[in-house]
Motif scaffolding. Structure first.
Motif, PDB file in Angstrom:
ATOM      1  N   UNK A 261     -27.082  85.558 -31.174  1.00  0.00           N
ATOM      2  CA  UNK A 261     -26.716  86.822 -31.796  1.00  0.00           C
ATOM      3  C   UNK A 261     -25.880  87.726 -30.899  1.00  0.00           C
ATOM      4  N   UNK A 262     -26.095  87.627 -29.576  1.00  0.00           N
ATOM      5  CA  UNK A 262     -25.507  88.640 -28.710  1.00  0.00           C
ATOM      6  C   UNK A 262     -24.559  88.120 -27.628  1.00  0.00           C
ATOM      7  N   UNK A 263     -24.663  86.858 -27.298  1.00  0.00           N
ATOM      8  CA  UNK A 263     -23.911  86.402 -26.129  1.00  0.00           C
ATOM      9  C   UNK A 263     -22.583  85.766 -26.507  1.00  0.00           C
ATOM     10  N   UNK A 264     -21.478  86.401 -26.169  1.00  0.00           N
ATOM     11  CA  UNK A 264     -20.178  85.806 -26.435  1.00  0.00           C
ATOM     12  C   UNK A 264     -19.879  84.714 -25.413  1.00  0.00           C
ATOM     13  N   UNK A 265     -19.218  83.654 -25.847  1.00  0.00           N
ATOM     14  CA  UNK A 265     -18.957  82.532 -24.948  1.00  0.00           C
ATOM     15  C   UNK A 265     -17.592  82.586 -24.303  1.00  0.00           C
ATOM     16  N   UNK A 266     -17.202  83.725 -23.781  1.00  0.00           N
ATOM     17  CA  UNK A 266     -15.882  83.851 -23.176  1.00  0.00           C
ATOM     18  C   UNK A 266     -15.887  83.323 -21.746  1.00  0.00           C
ATOM     19  N   UNK A 267     -14.813  82.611 -21.377  1.00  0.00           N
ATOM     20  CA  UNK A 267     -14.712  82.092 -20.023  1.00  0.00           C
ATOM     21  C   UNK A 267     -14.750  83.211 -18.991  1.00  0.00           C
ATOM     22  N   UNK A 268     -14.175  84.347 -19.351  1.00  0.00           N
ATOM     23  CA  UNK A 268     -14.113  85.480 -18.424  1.00  0.00           C
ATOM     24  C   UNK A 268     -15.516  85.927 -18.012  1.00  0.00           C
ATOM     25  N   UNK A 269     -16.441  85.956 -18.970  1.00  0.00           N
ATOM     26  CA  UNK A 269     -17.796  86.380 -18.670  1.00  0.00           C
ATOM     27  C   UNK A 269     -18.508  85.378 -17.779  1.00  0.00           C
ATOM     28  N   UNK A 270     -18.258  84.104 -18.031  1.00  0.00           N
ATOM     29  CA  UNK A 270     -18.870  83.059 -17.205  1.00  0.00           C
ATOM     30  C   UNK A 270     -18.367  83.173 -15.778  1.00  0.00           C
ATOM     31  N   UNK A 271     -17.073  83.382 -15.613  1.00  0.00           N
ATOM     32  CA  UNK A 271     -16.490  83.521 -14.275  1.00  0.00           C
ATOM     33  C   UNK A 271     -17.046  84.745 -13.556  1.00  0.00           C
ATOM     34  N   UNK A 272     -17.180  85.842 -14.294  1.00  0.00           N
ATOM     35  CA  UNK A 272     -17.741  87.063 -13.704  1.00  0.00           C
ATOM     36  C   UNK A 272     -19.173  86.816 -13.232  1.00  0.00           C
ATOM     37  N   UNK A 273     -19.955  86.158 -14.090  1.00  0.00           N
ATOM     38  CA  UNK A 273     -21.343  85.877 -13.747  1.00  0.00           C
ATOM     39  C   UNK A 273     -21.430  84.961 -12.533  1.00  0.00           C
TER      40      UNK A 273
ATOM     41  N   UNK B  79     -17.454  73.536 -15.315  1.00  0.00           N
ATOM     42  CA  UNK B  79     -16.584  72.386 -15.590  1.00  0.00           C
ATOM     43  C   UNK B  79     -16.676  71.888 -17.033  1.00  0.00           C
ATOM     44  N   UNK B  80     -17.666  72.401 -17.769  1.00  0.00           N
ATOM     45  CA  UNK B  80     -17.806  72.011 -19.177  1.00  0.00           C
ATOM     46  C   UNK B  80     -16.910  72.838 -20.098  1.00  0.00           C
ATOM     47  N   UNK B  81     -16.177  73.791 -19.524  1.00  0.00           N
ATOM     48  CA  UNK B  81     -15.240  74.597 -20.311  1.00  0.00           C
ATOM     49  C   UNK B  81     -15.953  75.503 -21.300  1.00  0.00           C
ATOM     50  N   UNK B  82     -15.424  75.556 -22.527  1.00  0.00           N
ATOM     51  CA  UNK B  82     -15.975  76.454 -23.535  1.00  0.00           C
ATOM     52  C   UNK B  82     -17.421  76.116 -23.904  1.00  0.00           C
ATOM     53  N   UNK B  83     -17.816  74.872 -23.673  1.00  0.00           N
ATOM     54  CA  UNK B  83     -19.181  74.457 -24.011  1.00  0.00           C
ATOM     55  C   UNK B  83     -20.173  74.774 -22.894  1.00  0.00           C
ATOM     56  N   UNK B  84     -19.682  75.312 -21.778  1.00  0.00           N
ATOM     57  CA  UNK B  84     -20.535  75.476 -20.605  1.00  0.00           C
ATOM     58  C   UNK B  84     -21.397  76.723 -20.588  1.00  0.00           C
ATOM     59  N   UNK B  85     -21.142  77.666 -21.528  1.00  0.00           N
ATOM     60  CA  UNK B  85     -21.847  78.946 -21.446  1.00  0.00           C
ATOM     61  C   UNK B  85     -23.361  78.790 -21.574  1.00  0.00           C
ATOM     62  N   UNK B  86     -23.808  77.992 -22.548  1.00  0.00           N
ATOM     63  CA  UNK B  86     -25.245  77.828 -22.740  1.00  0.00           C
ATOM     64  C   UNK B  86     -25.886  77.150 -21.519  1.00  0.00           C
ATOM     65  N   UNK B  87     -25.172  76.181 -20.942  1.00  0.00           N
ATOM     66  CA  UNK B  87     -25.684  75.509 -19.743  1.00  0.00           C
ATOM     67  C   UNK B  87     -25.744  76.496 -18.576  1.00  0.00           C
ATOM     68  N   UNK B  88     -24.737  77.335 -18.501  1.00  0.00           N
ATOM     69  CA  UNK B  88     -24.696  78.335 -17.436  1.00  0.00           C
ATOM     70  C   UNK B  88     -25.872  79.298 -17.590  1.00  0.00           C
ATOM     71  N   UNK B  89     -26.102  79.762 -18.811  1.00  0.00           N
ATOM     72  CA  UNK B  89     -27.172  80.710 -19.061  1.00  0.00           C
ATOM     73  C   UNK B  89     -28.535  80.087 -18.765  1.00  0.00           C
TER      74      UNK B  89
END
Length: 236
Positions: A188-200, A142-152
């Protein structure tokens, strides 16, 4: 202290370290117990005070003893922990001396095994409690583009929790330090794409459902695919 003997002359420091280390590892001196004072060790081992101090410093570096100051101080045997492993691995990861490919290959094999053990050994309540992590994943989404780090961060905590659920101290000693330090790859390595978050998210939803059904093989296969697929994303 009859378990120790005069040190050999060819390498006094190494011999002192070896003798004290063996005494500790054989549990003739147990965690929390005090070793003889440095001057007593000097007499027992037939080595100079400088040699004893150098040997104690090496044993301290190895995480086998702890030197405490003060009236109740001394040289104490430390409880075994993964701190030194974690610190060493952390340095390798932060310097990227271990490639992401090597790390992923190792994780695919061992984290698949973790899933099989969790499916067999975790209690029903422990498996049901994994749903709490799914709630955390949803909040990250729900944090959108900023959510990747929280997800990880949630994913790292979940993986460490699953390692605990194996009830196998070897997995805990080897795998936990990896996840304590894996955030070093994020910038360095983790792209913050929504698609990857959804897949995960979809992967974890399926993994947890499989674990709750005691289907360790399915959870293991999805875990291995998940790690491998993300490796491919990184390479792209």
């Amino acid at each position: 202290m009859g378990v120790l003997k005069k040190a050999k002359q060819h390498s006094l420091v190494a011999d002192v370290v070896s003798q004290v280390e063996e005494t500790i590892l054989s549990r003739r001196i147990k965690p929390g117990e005090r070793l003889p004072a440095s001057r007593d060790l000097q007499s027992i081992l037939g080595a100079s005070l400088g040699t004893i101090r150098e040997a104690v410093a090496i044993l301290e570096q190895k995480g086998l003893v702890e030197v405490k100051k003060g009236a109740k101080g001394g040289i104490f045997v430390k409880e075994a922990s993964t701190d030194s492993v974690s610190e060493g691995l952390g340095l390798l990861i932060r310097q990227l001396s271990i490639s992401y490919e090597e790390l992923a290959e190792f994780r695919q094999v061992n984290e698949a095994a973790v899933m099989r053990l969790v499916a067999r050994r975790a209690s029903d309540d422990e498996l049901s409690a994994l749903d709490d992590y799914m709630d955390d994943f949803r909040r990250a989404l729900n944090l959108g583009d900023q959510g990747w780090k929280h997800f990880l961060a949630t994913e790292v905590n979940l993986r460490k929790h699953l390692i605990e659920l194996t009830k196998n101290r070897t997995y805990n000693a080897v795998l936990r330090p990896i996840h304590d330090n894996i955030m070093a790859y994020t910038d360095k390595l983790l792209p913050g794409e929504k698609r990857l978050v959804r897949e995960a998210f979809t992967d974890w939803e399926s993994i947890i459902e499989a674990l709750k059904k005691r289907d360790g093989d399915t959870a293991a296969d999805i875990t291995s695919d998940h790690i491998g697929r993300f490796l491919n994303h990184v390479k792209e």
